[in-house]
Design a protein around this motif. Structure first.
Motif, short mmCIF file in Angstrom:
data_model
loop_
_atom_site.label_atom_id
_atom_site.label_comp_id
_atom_site.label_asym_id
_atom_site.label_seq_id
_atom_site.Cartn_x
_atom_site.Cartn_y
_atom_site.Cartn_z
N SER A 74 0.82 -1.22 0.00
CA SER A 74 0.00 0.00 0.00
C SER A 74 0.85 1.27 0.00
CB SER A 74 -0.97 -0.01 1.18
OG SER A 74 -0.27 -0.22 2.39
N VAL A 75 2.00 1.26 0.66
CA VAL A 75 2.88 2.43 0.63
C VAL A 75 3.42 2.64 -0.78
CG1 VAL A 75 5.04 3.41 1.51
CG2 VAL A 75 3.47 2.25 3.08
N GLY A 76 3.84 1.56 -1.43
CA GLY A 76 4.30 1.65 -2.82
C GLY A 76 3.21 2.13 -3.75
N ALA A 77 1.98 1.71 -3.48
CA ALA A 77 0.85 2.15 -4.31
C ALA A 77 0.61 3.65 -4.14
CB ALA A 77 -0.41 1.38 -3.94
N LEU A 78 0.63 4.12 -2.89
CA LEU A 78 0.45 5.55 -2.65
C LEU A 78 1.57 6.37 -3.30
CD1 LEU A 78 -0.78 5.65 1.05
CD2 LEU A 78 -2.04 6.36 -0.98
N LEU A 79 2.79 5.90 -3.15
CA LEU A 79 3.92 6.60 -3.79
C LEU A 79 3.79 6.57 -5.31
CD1 LEU A 79 6.90 5.46 -1.57
CD2 LEU A 79 5.88 7.74 -1.69
N ARG A 82 1.25 9.08 -6.44
CA ARG A 82 1.78 10.46 -6.36
C ARG A 82 2.83 10.74 -7.43
NH1 ARG A 82 -0.38 14.19 -2.63
NH2 ARG A 82 -1.10 13.00 -0.87
N VAL A 83 3.82 9.87 -7.54
CA VAL A 83 4.93 10.11 -8.44
C VAL A 83 4.48 10.08 -9.90
CG1 VAL A 83 7.11 9.14 -9.28
CG2 VAL A 83 6.69 9.29 -6.83
N PHE A 84 3.66 9.10 -10.26
CA PHE A 84 3.25 8.94 -11.65
C PHE A 84 1.93 9.63 -11.97
CE2 PHE A 84 5.66 4.98 -10.61
CZ PHE A 84 6.80 5.31 -11.32
N HIS A 85 1.29 10.26 -10.98
CA HIS A 85 -0.02 10.90 -11.16
C HIS A 85 -0.98 9.91 -11.82
CE1 HIS A 85 1.78 14.66 -9.99
NE2 HIS A 85 2.75 14.44 -10.86
N HIS A 86 -1.05 8.73 -11.21
CA HIS A 86 -1.82 7.63 -11.81
C HIS A 86 -2.92 7.18 -10.86
CE1 HIS A 86 -2.59 4.48 -14.61
NE2 HIS A 86 -2.23 3.52 -13.79
N LYS A 91 -12.01 7.45 -7.40
CA LYS A 91 -12.35 7.47 -5.97
C LYS A 91 -11.99 6.16 -5.28
CE LYS A 91 -15.90 10.97 -6.03
NZ LYS A 91 -17.28 11.32 -5.74
N SER A 92 -12.13 5.04 -6.01
CA SER A 92 -11.82 3.75 -5.40
C SER A 92 -10.34 3.67 -5.01
CB SER A 92 -12.19 2.61 -6.33
OG SER A 92 -11.46 2.71 -7.55
N PHE A 93 -9.48 4.30 -5.78
CA PHE A 93 -8.06 4.31 -5.45
C PHE A 93 -7.73 5.43 -4.46
CE2 PHE A 93 -7.85 1.67 -9.16
CZ PHE A 93 -6.79 0.82 -8.90
N ARG A 94 -8.32 6.59 -4.66
CA ARG A 94 -8.01 7.73 -3.81
C ARG A 94 -8.39 7.46 -2.36
NH1 ARG A 94 -10.53 13.36 -5.46
NH2 ARG A 94 -12.04 11.80 -6.05
N TYR A 95 -9.46 6.72 -2.13
CA TYR A 95 -9.88 6.40 -0.77
C TYR A 95 -9.55 4.97 -0.37
CZ TYR A 95 -12.43 10.75 -1.32
OH TYR A 95 -12.77 12.06 -1.56
N GLY A 96 -9.53 4.08 -1.35
CA GLY A 96 -9.31 2.67 -1.04
C GLY A 96 -7.89 2.34 -0.61
#
Length: 118
Positions: A74-79, A82-86, A91-96
């Protein structure tokens, strides 16, 4: 009966602590899964840009991105978000993804508190 730490001959203490300890293995797993998840988010962003030019490009399924997050990335996903603006507008990713990270922190913390406080 006194317990002693067993160190096999020819093994360094550092190698034993990292590879012979459950905490060391957990640390290695989390480092690896977060690196893989970050890279997969970058790969999917790259494929998304290429898909506009070539319909044959296959994207990474969203289920796979969530599965990698659930498995500890999950930390790698959040990074990666952010880094790739992906996947930042989904909403499912922004909150999930933050919810998965919160659960991955709160559940072990709750188990530890219950164990130590009795």
């Amino acid at each position: 009966m006194e317990r002693t730490l067993y160190l096999p001959e020819g093994t360094t203490v550092t190698g034993f602590v990292v590879l012979g300890s459950p905490w060391g293995l957990l640390g290695l797993w989390l480092a690896a899964i977060n690196l893989v998840t970050f890279c997969i988010f970058g790969l999917d962003k790259w494929k998304a840009k290429r898909k506009a030019k070539n319909e044959a490009v296959r994207r990474v399924p969203e289920k796979t991105l969530f599965l990698l997050s659930i498995l500890g990335g999950s930390v790698g996903a959040l990074l990666g978000m952010r880094v790739f603006h992906h996947k930042t507008l989904h909403k499912s990713f922004r909150y999930g993804i933050p919810a998965i990270l919160a659960l991955q922190i709160l559940i072990p913390l709750g188990i530890w508190l219950r164990h130590t406080l009795g």
